[in-house]
Design a protein around this motif. Structure first.
Motif, PDB file in Angstrom:
ATOM      1  N   LEU A  81     -18.344  10.545  73.593  1.00  0.00           N
ATOM      2  CA  LEU A  81     -19.504  11.420  73.382  1.00  0.00           C
ATOM      3  C   LEU A  81     -19.276  12.316  72.172  1.00  0.00           C
ATOM      4  O   LEU A  81     -20.142  12.437  71.292  1.00  0.00           O
ATOM      5  CB  LEU A  81     -19.741  12.274  74.632  1.00  0.00           C
ATOM      6  CG  LEU A  81     -20.788  13.390  74.492  1.00  0.00           C
ATOM      7  CD1 LEU A  81     -22.158  12.815  74.162  1.00  0.00           C
ATOM      8  CD2 LEU A  81     -20.842  14.231  75.762  1.00  0.00           C
ATOM      9  N   MET A 262     -25.115   7.109  67.963  1.00  0.00           N
ATOM     10  CA  MET A 262     -25.756   7.405  69.240  1.00  0.00           C
ATOM     11  C   MET A 262     -25.342   6.424  70.339  1.00  0.00           C
ATOM     12  O   MET A 262     -25.275   6.812  71.511  1.00  0.00           O
ATOM     13  CB  MET A 262     -27.271   7.431  69.072  1.00  0.00           C
ATOM     14  CG  MET A 262     -27.770   8.602  68.209  1.00  0.00           C
ATOM     15  SD  MET A 262     -27.079  10.203  68.700  1.00  0.00           S
ATOM     16  CE  MET A 262     -27.829  10.400  70.308  1.00  0.00           C
ATOM     17  N   PRO A 263     -25.075   5.144  70.013  1.00  0.00           N
ATOM     18  CA  PRO A 263     -24.535   4.267  71.066  1.00  0.00           C
ATOM     19  C   PRO A 263     -23.230   4.793  71.664  1.00  0.00           C
ATOM     20  O   PRO A 263     -23.047   4.762  72.886  1.00  0.00           O
ATOM     21  CB  PRO A 263     -24.317   2.933  70.332  1.00  0.00           C
ATOM     22  CG  PRO A 263     -25.328   2.943  69.244  1.00  0.00           C
ATOM     23  CD  PRO A 263     -25.414   4.376  68.787  1.00  0.00           C
ATOM     24  N   ALA A 265     -22.273   7.908  71.773  1.00  0.00           N
ATOM     25  CA  ALA A 265     -22.617   9.090  72.558  1.00  0.00           C
ATOM     26  C   ALA A 265     -23.197   8.703  73.915  1.00  0.00           C
ATOM     27  O   ALA A 265     -22.852   9.295  74.948  1.00  0.00           O
ATOM     28  CB  ALA A 265     -23.608   9.957  71.780  1.00  0.00           C
ATOM     29  N   ALA A 266     -24.075   7.706  73.924  1.00  0.00           N
ATOM     30  CA  ALA A 266     -24.689   7.264  75.177  1.00  0.00           C
ATOM     31  C   ALA A 266     -23.650   6.664  76.118  1.00  0.00           C
ATOM     32  O   ALA A 266     -23.647   6.940  77.329  1.00  0.00           O
ATOM     33  CB  ALA A 266     -25.793   6.245  74.894  1.00  0.00           C
ATOM     34  N   VAL A 269     -21.731   9.503  77.746  1.00  0.00           N
ATOM     35  CA  VAL A 269     -22.431  10.199  78.824  1.00  0.00           C
ATOM     36  C   VAL A 269     -22.462   9.356  80.099  1.00  0.00           C
ATOM     37  O   VAL A 269     -22.253   9.873  81.209  1.00  0.00           O
ATOM     38  CB  VAL A 269     -23.860  10.574  78.387  1.00  0.00           C
ATOM     39  CG1 VAL A 269     -24.707  11.021  79.587  1.00  0.00           C
ATOM     40  CG2 VAL A 269     -23.810  11.679  77.338  1.00  0.00           C
ATOM     41  N   PHE A 270     -22.677   8.058  79.966  1.00  0.00           N
ATOM     42  CA  PHE A 270     -22.687   7.220  81.163  1.00  0.00           C
ATOM     43  C   PHE A 270     -21.297   7.110  81.791  1.00  0.00           C
ATOM     44  O   PHE A 270     -21.166   7.017  83.015  1.00  0.00           O
ATOM     45  CB  PHE A 270     -23.267   5.838  80.844  1.00  0.00           C
ATOM     46  CG  PHE A 270     -24.773   5.833  80.779  1.00  0.00           C
ATOM     47  CD1 PHE A 270     -25.527   5.995  81.924  1.00  0.00           C
ATOM     48  CD2 PHE A 270     -25.431   5.700  79.561  1.00  0.00           C
ATOM     49  CE1 PHE A 270     -26.918   6.006  81.880  1.00  0.00           C
ATOM     50  CE2 PHE A 270     -26.812   5.712  79.496  1.00  0.00           C
ATOM     51  CZ  PHE A 270     -27.570   5.874  80.658  1.00  0.00           C
ATOM     52  N   GLY A 307     -31.891  14.755  83.530  1.00  0.00           N
ATOM     53  CA  GLY A 307     -32.278  13.864  82.450  1.00  0.00           C
ATOM     54  C   GLY A 307     -33.780  13.845  82.235  1.00  0.00           C
ATOM     55  O   GLY A 307     -34.264  13.964  81.103  1.00  0.00           O
ATOM     56  N   LEU A 323     -32.943  11.707  71.975  1.00  0.00           N
ATOM     57  CA  LEU A 323     -31.925  11.086  72.818  1.00  0.00           C
ATOM     58  C   LEU A 323     -30.775  12.036  73.115  1.00  0.00           C
ATOM     59  O   LEU A 323     -30.269  12.077  74.239  1.00  0.00           O
ATOM     60  CB  LEU A 323     -31.394   9.813  72.161  1.00  0.00           C
ATOM     61  CG  LEU A 323     -30.253   9.100  72.897  1.00  0.00           C
ATOM     62  CD1 LEU A 323     -30.676   8.704  74.305  1.00  0.00           C
ATOM     63  CD2 LEU A 323     -29.785   7.885  72.110  1.00  0.00           C
ATOM     64  N   SER A 324     -30.332  12.789  72.125  1.00  0.00           N
ATOM     65  CA  SER A 324     -29.203  13.689  72.361  1.00  0.00           C
ATOM     66  C   SER A 324     -29.546  14.733  73.413  1.00  0.00           C
ATOM     67  O   SER A 324     -28.703  15.091  74.244  1.00  0.00           O
ATOM     68  CB  SER A 324     -28.774  14.373  71.058  1.00  0.00           C
ATOM     69  OG  SER A 324     -29.792  15.209  70.551  1.00  0.00           O
ATOM     70  N   LEU A 327     -29.411  12.980  76.820  1.00  0.00           N
ATOM     71  CA  LEU A 327     -28.031  12.790  77.261  1.00  0.00           C
ATOM     72  C   LEU A 327     -27.440  14.096  77.771  1.00  0.00           C
ATOM     73  O   LEU A 327     -26.782  14.135  78.826  1.00  0.00           O
ATOM     74  CB  LEU A 327     -27.191  12.242  76.109  1.00  0.00           C
ATOM     75  CG  LEU A 327     -27.559  10.838  75.614  1.00  0.00           C
ATOM     76  CD1 LEU A 327     -26.744  10.475  74.375  1.00  0.00           C
ATOM     77  CD2 LEU A 327     -27.359   9.795  76.708  1.00  0.00           C
ATOM     78  N   ASN A 328     -27.669  15.174  77.037  1.00  0.00           N
ATOM     79  CA  ASN A 328     -27.165  16.474  77.486  1.00  0.00           C
ATOM     80  C   ASN A 328     -27.878  16.938  78.749  1.00  0.00           C
ATOM     81  O   ASN A 328     -27.328  17.690  79.547  1.00  0.00           O
ATOM     82  CB  ASN A 328     -27.303  17.514  76.377  1.00  0.00           C
ATOM     83  CG  ASN A 328     -26.121  17.491  75.418  1.00  0.00           C
ATOM     84  OD1 ASN A 328     -24.998  17.197  75.808  1.00  0.00           O
ATOM     85  ND2 ASN A 328     -26.373  17.794  74.153  1.00  0.00           N
TER      86      ASN A 328
END
Length: 461
Positions: A81, A262-263, A265-266, A269-270, A307, A323-324, A327-328
């Motif tokens: 992330l 961003m991938p 980061a995603a 988060v997951f 979310g 998206l950010s 995710l947050n």
């Protein structure tokens, strides 16, 4: 010849039966020497009525180490992330910091942290512990360590709590990313995990003053004691460190510094969402099915609500689905439920998570407006939502709101002051920020002499 042919099948059958008998006797002999035999002997020695209890102890211990492994996965989530939300030229530096944090965190927790975190009888405020010893001394396969409420061995307790410990420094790592001096951060994170986090934790989980109040402070898995501590410590460090060069222009405008992946980061988060089932679920401290199922459910629903809420609020405010922020928002929901995952209803968890998702959007925008540069939103996610999640237990979970407020103030003030003083001392001795030229070129080359994406170094910058 015909007689011989008639005898052969009989001989073969006899040989087969004899072989099976021999294998069976050998297996029985081996079983008598196996752990299964030891288990049966142990159950027999305690009496058959204790067999279900021992089975529960064994399952609980298994769940504890599985939960510890899930919490470990969260460190991979933090690393990806943080890397994804920052520039590619700093990726090696960020990954290196996360390797350092988990490694030194485990070692220092064994050296001084665990027995500082759980000092036993002490004045309720401060007691530095020594190294761990034989944590199976009270019975590695019995209830001798913690009884029904702590259905695990001493080593199971240690490794689960050790995985928690490094989280505080990981939160700070994201907030100070892209401009902190590596050697200074390594010293800072070591001391923060070894002493700062464990002292604050002893006030609540170690039987300290927060636990001794008439209406004890309640923080099930650490909205304040873990996440809030990290968020408050991060705020102090960022105030001393200052923003990244070029983030805020002279005319007062905010210049976005976009993350490079961003991938990544995603995925981070997951991974954090996945690991949080161990973070909260393991905090049941046993495999008690009732609380365990509730905790898993409230954790998941709060995250989902966070979310969804952050998606719609940020869409309204920023005019685009961000998206950010989404995710947050997931993380905000998770932090918001962590203090009360075992004590609130499922629909209360949805409300708590949704409010956390709203708070995090406005908090991130607020800190940017007052020129506090937090590249990943760590202060907002962990610090601000940690406050909300802890106070929410006084609204939805039956805890005393006043006690919750006292706990928040006590831990946050201590974390902020401890981090501020520590960072100032390190700054005075060796500095805490890289040179402007190094910051421009990237910490990967300046600090490590290597790049994360050498084949794309020109285009990725």
């Amino acid at each position: 010849m015909k007689k011989l042919l008639r005898i052969i099948p009989g001989c073969l059958l006899f040989a087969l039966v004899a072989s099976m008998a021999l294998d069976l006797s050998t297996a029985m002999a081996q079983e008598e020497e196996s752990p299964v035999a030891d288990y049966l002997e142990m159950v027999e020695s305690y009496g058959p009525e204790y067999a279900p209890a021992f089975d529960f102890f064994t399952v609980s211990m298994l769940w504890t180490v599985m939960a510890a492994a899930l919490v470990f996965i969260m460190h991979l989530g933090f690393a990806t992330l943080e890397a994804g939300l920052t520039q590619s030229k700093n990726t090696v530096n960020i990954l290196f910091k996360n390797v350092w944090i988990i490694s030194i965190g485990l070692l220092t927790y064994a050296l001084v942290g665990f027995n500082t975190h759980y000092p036993g009888d002490f004045n309720g405020w401060f007691s530095i512990g020594g190294p761990i010893g034989d944590l199976n001394a009270d019975g590695g396969s019995t209830w001798g360590y913690g009884g029904l409420g702590l259905a695990m061995t001493g080593f199971g307790d240690f490794i689960f709590q050790a995985m928690f410990a490094a989280t505080a420094a990981t939160i700070v790592s994201g907030a100070v990313a892209e401009r902190v001096k590596l050697s200074s951060f390594m010293i800072y994170s070591t001391i923060l995990v070894a002493f700062g986090y464990t002292i604050a934790g002893s006030w609540h989980w170690g039987g300290g003053w927060l636990n001794q109040m008439e209406n004890p402070f309640y923080d099930f898995a650490g909205s304040t004691v873990v996440h809030g501590f990290g968020g408050a410590a991060a705020l102090a460090a960022v105030l001393i460190l200052g923003p990244r060069k070029g983030k805020y222009t002279k005319d007062g405008k905010i210049k976005p510094i976009l993350g490079h992946s961003m991938p990544l980061a995603a995925v981070g988060v997951f991974l954090l969402f996945f690991g949080w089932f161990g973070f909260n679920g393991g905090s049941v401290l046993s495999a008690n099915p009732g609380p365990l199922g509730l905790v898993f459910t409230t954790t998941a629903l709060a995250a989902a609500a966070g979310g969804v809420a952050s998606i719609f609020i940020s869409w309204m405010v920023l005019k685009k689905p961000d998206l950010s922020m989404a995710l947050n928002g997931l993380l905000a929901g998770l932090v918001s439920i962590t203090a009360g995952a075992d004590s609130v209803s499922v629909w209360s968890s949805v409300i708590m998570g949704a409010i956390g998702g709203v708070i995090v959007v406005f908090s991130i925008l607020f800190f940017d407006k007052i020129k506090i540069d937090d590249p990943v939103g760590a202060i907002s996610v962990h610090g601000v939502c940690g406050i909300w999640g802890t106070l929410a237990v006084g609204i939805f979970g039956g805890a005393s709101f006043v006690s919750q407020l006292i706990g928040v103030v006590g831990v946050y003030v201590f974390a902020f002051v401890f981090s501020l003083v520590l960072f100032m001392v390190i700054k005075a001795i060796m500095g805490v920020r890289v040179a402007e030229e190094e910051e421009f070129e990237g910490l990967d080359v300046g600090e490590h002499g290597q790049e994360a994406y050498p084949d794309f170094s020109i285009s990725s910058r």
